[in-house]
Motif scaffolding. Structure first.
Motif, mmCIF file in Angstrom:
data_model
loop_
_atom_site.group_PDB
_atom_site.id
_atom_site.type_symbol
_atom_site.label_atom_id
_atom_site.label_comp_id
_atom_site.label_asym_id
_atom_site.label_seq_id
_atom_site.Cartn_x
_atom_site.Cartn_y
_atom_site.Cartn_z
ATOM 1 N N GLN A 159 0.806 -1.222 0.000
ATOM 2 C CA GLN A 159 0.000 0.000 0.000
ATOM 3 C C GLN A 159 0.839 1.272 0.000
ATOM 4 O OE1 GLN A 159 -3.318 0.022 -0.237
ATOM 5 N NE2 GLN A 159 -3.410 -2.191 -0.224
ATOM 6 N N TYR A 160 2.053 1.184 0.537
ATOM 7 C CA TYR A 160 2.877 2.379 0.717
ATOM 8 C C TYR A 160 4.196 2.208 -0.009
ATOM 9 C CZ TYR A 160 5.543 6.046 3.009
ATOM 10 O OH TYR A 160 6.311 7.144 3.241
ATOM 11 N N PRO A 161 4.737 3.167 -0.679
ATOM 12 C CA PRO A 161 4.295 4.551 -0.877
ATOM 13 C C PRO A 161 3.186 4.674 -1.925
ATOM 14 C CG PRO A 161 6.408 4.236 -1.948
ATOM 15 C CD PRO A 161 6.064 2.950 -1.263
ATOM 16 N N THR A 162 3.067 3.687 -2.819
ATOM 17 C CA THR A 162 1.946 3.646 -3.754
ATOM 18 C C THR A 162 1.401 2.229 -3.754
ATOM 19 O OG1 THR A 162 3.399 3.094 -5.613
ATOM 20 C CG2 THR A 162 2.902 5.433 -5.282
ATOM 21 N N ALA A 163 0.121 2.103 -4.050
ATOM 22 C CA ALA A 163 -0.486 0.778 -4.097
ATOM 23 C C ALA A 163 0.098 0.003 -5.275
ATOM 24 C CB ALA A 163 -1.990 0.888 -4.223
ATOM 25 N N GLN A 164 0.574 -1.200 -4.984
ATOM 26 C CA GLN A 164 1.205 -2.021 -6.008
ATOM 27 C C GLN A 164 0.964 -3.484 -5.676
ATOM 28 O OE1 GLN A 164 5.428 -1.499 -6.171
ATOM 29 N NE2 GLN A 164 5.671 -2.749 -7.993
ATOM 30 N N SER A 165 0.737 -4.281 -6.708
ATOM 31 C CA SER A 165 0.526 -5.705 -6.529
ATOM 32 C C SER A 165 1.532 -6.467 -7.386
ATOM 33 C CB SER A 165 -0.900 -6.075 -6.937
ATOM 34 O OG SER A 165 -1.092 -7.454 -6.839
ATOM 35 N N GLN A 166 2.132 -7.505 -6.808
ATOM 36 C CA GLN A 166 3.062 -8.368 -7.529
ATOM 37 C C GLN A 166 2.591 -9.803 -7.365
ATOM 38 O OE1 GLN A 166 6.629 -6.321 -5.522
ATOM 39 N NE2 GLN A 166 7.496 -7.485 -7.213
ATOM 40 N N THR A 167 2.719 -10.580 -8.425
ATOM 41 C CA THR A 167 2.313 -11.979 -8.387
ATOM 42 C C THR A 167 3.470 -12.867 -8.813
ATOM 43 O OG1 THR A 167 0.037 -11.356 -8.898
ATOM 44 C CG2 THR A 167 0.638 -13.645 -9.243
ATOM 45 N N LEU A 168 3.735 -13.877 -7.993
ATOM 46 C CA LEU A 168 4.726 -14.900 -8.315
ATOM 47 C C LEU A 168 3.967 -16.215 -8.458
ATOM 48 C CD1 LEU A 168 7.458 -13.976 -5.681
ATOM 49 C CD2 LEU A 168 7.413 -13.335 -8.088
ATOM 50 N N THR A 169 4.082 -16.854 -9.618
ATOM 51 C CA THR A 169 3.346 -18.086 -9.861
ATOM 52 C C THR A 169 4.263 -19.301 -9.800
ATOM 53 O OG1 THR A 169 3.659 -17.845 -12.238
ATOM 54 C CG2 THR A 169 1.629 -16.938 -11.310
ATOM 55 N N HIS A 170 3.646 -20.444 -9.669
ATOM 56 C CA HIS A 170 4.322 -21.736 -9.684
ATOM 57 C C HIS A 170 5.403 -21.862 -8.619
ATOM 58 C CE1 HIS A 170 2.110 -22.088 -13.350
ATOM 59 N NE2 HIS A 170 2.857 -21.213 -13.989
ATOM 60 N N LEU A 171 5.130 -21.377 -7.410
ATOM 61 C CA LEU A 171 6.063 -21.563 -6.299
ATOM 62 C C LEU A 171 5.906 -22.988 -5.784
ATOM 63 C CD1 LEU A 171 5.606 -18.262 -4.273
ATOM 64 C CD2 LEU A 171 7.294 -18.787 -6.000
ATOM 65 N N LEU B 232 6.377 -26.094 -3.203
ATOM 66 C CA LEU B 232 6.389 -26.256 -1.750
ATOM 67 C C LEU B 232 7.087 -27.557 -1.387
ATOM 68 C CD1 LEU B 232 2.668 -25.301 -1.109
ATOM 69 C CD2 LEU B 232 4.658 -23.813 -0.907
ATOM 70 N N THR B 233 7.961 -27.484 -0.382
ATOM 71 C CA THR B 233 8.683 -28.656 0.094
ATOM 72 C C THR B 233 8.702 -28.632 1.611
ATOM 73 O OG1 THR B 233 10.146 -28.461 -1.822
ATOM 74 C CG2 THR B 233 10.857 -29.932 -0.059
ATOM 75 N N ARG B 234 8.325 -29.758 2.226
ATOM 76 C CA ARG B 234 8.390 -29.830 3.694
ATOM 77 C C ARG B 234 9.816 -30.186 4.096
ATOM 78 N NH1 ARG B 234 4.615 -29.551 7.269
ATOM 79 N NH2 ARG B 234 2.960 -30.346 5.955
ATOM 80 N N LEU B 235 10.359 -29.410 5.032
ATOM 81 C CA LEU B 235 11.724 -29.631 5.516
ATOM 82 C C LEU B 235 11.708 -30.463 6.793
ATOM 83 C CD1 LEU B 235 13.129 -26.034 4.942
ATOM 84 C CD2 LEU B 235 13.290 -28.004 3.435
ATOM 85 N N ALA B 236 12.872 -30.871 7.252
ATOM 86 C CA ALA B 236 12.998 -31.725 8.434
ATOM 87 C C ALA B 236 12.463 -31.050 9.695
ATOM 88 C CB ALA B 236 14.453 -32.127 8.634
ATOM 89 N N ASP B 237 12.553 -29.719 9.781
ATOM 90 C CA ASP B 237 12.066 -29.013 10.969
ATOM 91 C C ASP B 237 10.569 -28.711 10.895
ATOM 92 O OD1 ASP B 237 12.024 -27.025 9.061
ATOM 93 O OD2 ASP B 237 13.215 -25.588 10.220
ATOM 94 N N LYS B 238 9.856 -29.341 9.957
ATOM 95 C CA LYS B 238 8.411 -29.238 9.741
ATOM 96 C C LYS B 238 7.991 -27.909 9.111
ATOM 97 C CE LYS B 238 7.223 -32.553 13.274
ATOM 98 N NZ LYS B 238 6.522 -32.841 14.495
ATOM 99 N N SER B 239 8.946 -27.075 8.729
ATOM 100 C CA SER B 239 8.585 -25.868 7.998
ATOM 101 C C SER B 239 8.387 -26.228 6.533
ATOM 102 C CB SER B 239 9.678 -24.799 8.147
ATOM 103 O OG SER B 239 10.876 -25.226 7.538
ATOM 104 N N ILE B 240 7.762 -25.333 5.794
ATOM 105 C CA ILE B 240 7.509 -25.546 4.378
ATOM 106 C C ILE B 240 8.266 -24.476 3.611
ATOM 107 C CG2 ILE B 240 5.758 -25.609 2.567
ATOM 108 C CD1 ILE B 240 3.796 -26.572 4.743
ATOM 109 N N GLN B 241 9.083 -24.907 2.677
ATOM 110 C CA GLN B 241 9.938 -23.997 1.911
ATOM 111 C C GLN B 241 9.277 -23.658 0.576
ATOM 112 O OE1 GLN B 241 13.731 -25.577 0.367
ATOM 113 N NE2 GLN B 241 14.665 -23.985 1.625
ATOM 114 N N LEU B 242 9.344 -22.383 0.182
ATOM 115 C CA LEU B 242 8.827 -21.926 -1.099
ATOM 116 C C LEU B 242 9.999 -21.688 -2.035
ATOM 117 C CD1 LEU B 242 6.859 -20.680 1.253
ATOM 118 C CD2 LEU B 242 5.889 -19.452 -0.649
ATOM 119 N N THR B 243 9.984 -22.330 -3.196
ATOM 120 C CA THR B 243 11.060 -22.145 -4.169
ATOM 121 C C THR B 243 10.464 -21.857 -5.538
ATOM 122 O OG1 THR B 243 11.153 -24.509 -4.638
ATOM 123 C CG2 THR B 243 12.688 -23.678 -2.993
ATOM 124 N N GLN B 244 11.227 -21.125 -6.331
ATOM 125 C CA GLN B 244 10.846 -20.848 -7.716
ATOM 126 C C GLN B 244 12.085 -20.997 -8.583
ATOM 127 O OE1 GLN B 244 9.719 -16.830 -8.913
ATOM 128 N NE2 GLN B 244 7.942 -17.705 -9.975
#
Length: 144
Positions: free
Chosen positions: A73-85, A87-99
């Motif tokens: 929203q700041y300093p100007t309203a802007q939208s960005q889209t990243l597609t085809h990320l 998802l991989t579950r890691l050993a610490d139970k977190s989920i990693q996003l890669t592109q």
């Protein structure tokens, strides 16, 4: 007595052989949703009013892929889209996003803070892209 034994055996066998209708959540459905930030979660947003905080929405594409939409929203309203990320579950139970082999962030259960500073457990999304300075995304937010 035989009828009761036969009935209970039949009941047990039918329960044991029934189909399991439980649907396991996919990685995409687990992380899908809107993530909001505030000055307690992201020090970069400490000076922004509540109505100008950035937000991220993760939308499922497949079982292991999402689309990330970043709304600033700041300093100007802007939208960005990243597609085809991916998802991989890691050993610490977190989920990693890669592109395209580049790690963009993680989603994990962690401490999060409401806008009034109250602590809670929530899914926390951390995104850091190293694109050019005009389109770089740095975001830390908790799932709504």
């Amino acid at each position: 007595m035989k009828k009761a034994l036969l009935f209970s055996t039949l009941l047990f066998v039918s329960a044991a052989c029934s189909r399991n209708n439980d649907v396991a959540p996919t990685l995409a459905s687990e992380v899908a949703g809107t993530y909001l930030t505030n000055g307690f979660l992201d020090i970069l947003c400490i000076a922004l009013p509540a109505n100008q905080m950035p937000a991220v929405t993760l939308t499922p594409e497949t079982e292991a892929a999402v689309t990330l939409t970043y709304l600033r929203q700041y300093p100007t309203a802007q939208s960005q889209t990243l597609t085809h990320l991916q998802l991989t579950r890691l050993a610490d139970k977190s989920i990693q996003l890669t592109q395209q082999g580049q790690v963009l962030g993680t989603v994990q259960t962690d401490r999060a803070f409401n806008t009034n500073g109250m602590e809670r457990q929530a899914l926390v999304l951390r995104v850091q892209t190293n694109a050019n300075p005009q389109t770089a995304i740095t975001f830390t937010g908790a799932k709504e």
